[in-house]
Design an enzyme around this catalytic site. Structure first.
Site, short mmCIF file in Angstrom:
data_model
loop_
_atom_site.label_atom_id
_atom_site.label_comp_id
_atom_site.label_asym_id
_atom_site.label_seq_id
_atom_site.Cartn_x
_atom_site.Cartn_y
_atom_site.Cartn_z
N TYR A 107 1.10 -1.20 -0.29
CA TYR A 107 0.13 -0.02 -0.07
C TYR A 107 0.70 1.32 0.13
O TYR A 107 0.64 2.22 -0.53
CB TYR A 107 -0.83 0.15 1.20
CG TYR A 107 -1.93 1.36 1.29
CD1 TYR A 107 -2.92 1.01 0.39
CD2 TYR A 107 -1.95 2.15 2.23
CE1 TYR A 107 -3.97 2.28 0.54
CE2 TYR A 107 -2.75 3.10 2.17
CZ TYR A 107 -3.92 3.06 1.35
OH TYR A 107 -4.72 4.10 1.76
N LYS A 126 0.92 4.00 -2.92
CA LYS A 126 0.61 5.65 -2.63
C LYS A 126 1.79 6.30 -2.88
O LYS A 126 1.53 7.75 -3.07
CB LYS A 126 0.15 5.48 -1.07
CG LYS A 126 -1.34 4.80 -0.94
CD LYS A 126 -2.24 5.39 -2.03
CE LYS A 126 -3.54 4.93 -1.53
NZ LYS A 126 -4.73 5.48 -2.59
#
Ligand SMILES: NC(=O)c1ccc[n+]([C@@H]2O[C@H](COP(=O)([O-])OP(=O)(O)OC[C@H]3O[C@@H](n4cnc5c(N)ncnc54)[C@H](O)[C@@H]3O)[C@@H](O)[C@H]2O)c1
Length: 261
Positions: free
Chosen positions: A168, A172
């Site tokens: 993640y 991001k």
């Protein structure tokens, strides 16, 4: 029918992941400011529900996985047929966990998540967030007219400061690099590209986390609470509208102060 008024009056805004949480809050805020909203989601029913909740008329629900190029080409063809253009693109769709990413094993104390994560889970996370953002941005730019437009990407404090698992956080962080490069490339066309990097916001995604993970984060947040989806929608409205007309390549971080830059 009276002409729409508001900061986004008459503008066509496509929002991915609009069926829940931040995407739905952004759709509602944009519609209340006069935008015509394309509410895109992998879940058809939730996209329909979002459209049903919006002020004004003419909004369009669309369905598809942002990581599936053909599905997105179909979505943008539908937008082209209906409106002929896009003025605002919000790349919001995303997940923070995936099957095979080791999250459950970490909760059982079985080791650092990177050692428990399947290759497919890492790749799929990047496909949703990074490749999905690329595909939707490319197609939106192709539909932006001479008046330019605004592209918004959804990063996270995970991407800025590593507050999240490696798949993640990597996704991001990549979104921030994408945003800066696209801003340089598209600025001469009058298209602005900016990121939002929220902290922990009260949405279905966050509510499904074990309480033990969130409480220490809130305790370390200077404002001592989770953010609200409408507080992120306010950042999105600013970046989508002419209120931010001299901003591009930037990252706004509504995060209660837990990360400062
Ligand atoms: N909630 C937070 O604390 C937080 C913080 C920082 C960043 N974010 C990011 O904000 C975005 C929205 O998060 P949220 O909290 O509203 O989550 P959410 O789970 O409430 O909503 C996400 C929406 O995206 C849709 N979606 C998921 N995968 C998709 C795909 N492949 N294609 C199309 N749609 C898909 C889901 O169906 C859902 O409607 C995500 O990118 C998330 O990573 C959230």
């Amino acid at each position: 029918m009276a002409a729409a008024s508001g900061l986004l009056a008459g503008r066509v805004a496509c929002i991915t992941g609009a069926g829940s949480g931040l995407g739905r809050a952004i759709a509602e805020r944009f519609a209340s400011e006069g935008a015509i909203v394309v509410a895109q989601d992998i879940d058809a029913e939730s996209a329909q529900q979002t459209v049903a909740s919006l002020a004004g008329d003419g909004h369009l629900p669309t369905v598809g996985d942002v990581a599936d190029e053909q599905a997105m080409l179909d979505v943008f063809a539908a937008i082209s047929d209906r409106f002929g253009r896009i003025d605002v693109m919000v790349n919001n769709a995303g997940v923070d966990r995936l099957p095979g990413d080791g999250f459950d094993m970490v909760l059982r104390g079985e080791g650092p998540q990177i050692t428990l994560m399947a290759h497919e889970a890492f790749s799929r996370m990047l496909a949703i967030h990074v490749t999905g953002t690329f595909t939707c941005t490319r197609e939106a730019v192709r539909l932006m007219g001479d008046g330019g437009g605004s592209i918004i990407t959804m990063s996270s404090i995970a991407g800025v400061a590593g507050w999240g698992p490696v798949h993640y956080s990597a996704a991001k962080g990549a979104i921030l690099g994408f945003t800066r490069a696209a801003a340089r490339e598209l600025g001469p066309l009058g298209i602005r590209v900016n990121a939002i990097a929220p902290g922990a916001i009260d949405t279905p995604m966050t509510r499904s986390l074990p309480e033990g993970l969130l409480a220490p984060m809130v305790a370390m947040t200077p404002l001592r609470r989770l953010g609200r989806a409408d507080e992120v929608a306010a950042s999105a409205l600013f970046l989508a509208s002419d209120e931010s007309s001299y901003m591009t390549g930037q990252c706004m971080s509504p995060n209660g102060g837990i990360v400062t830059t």
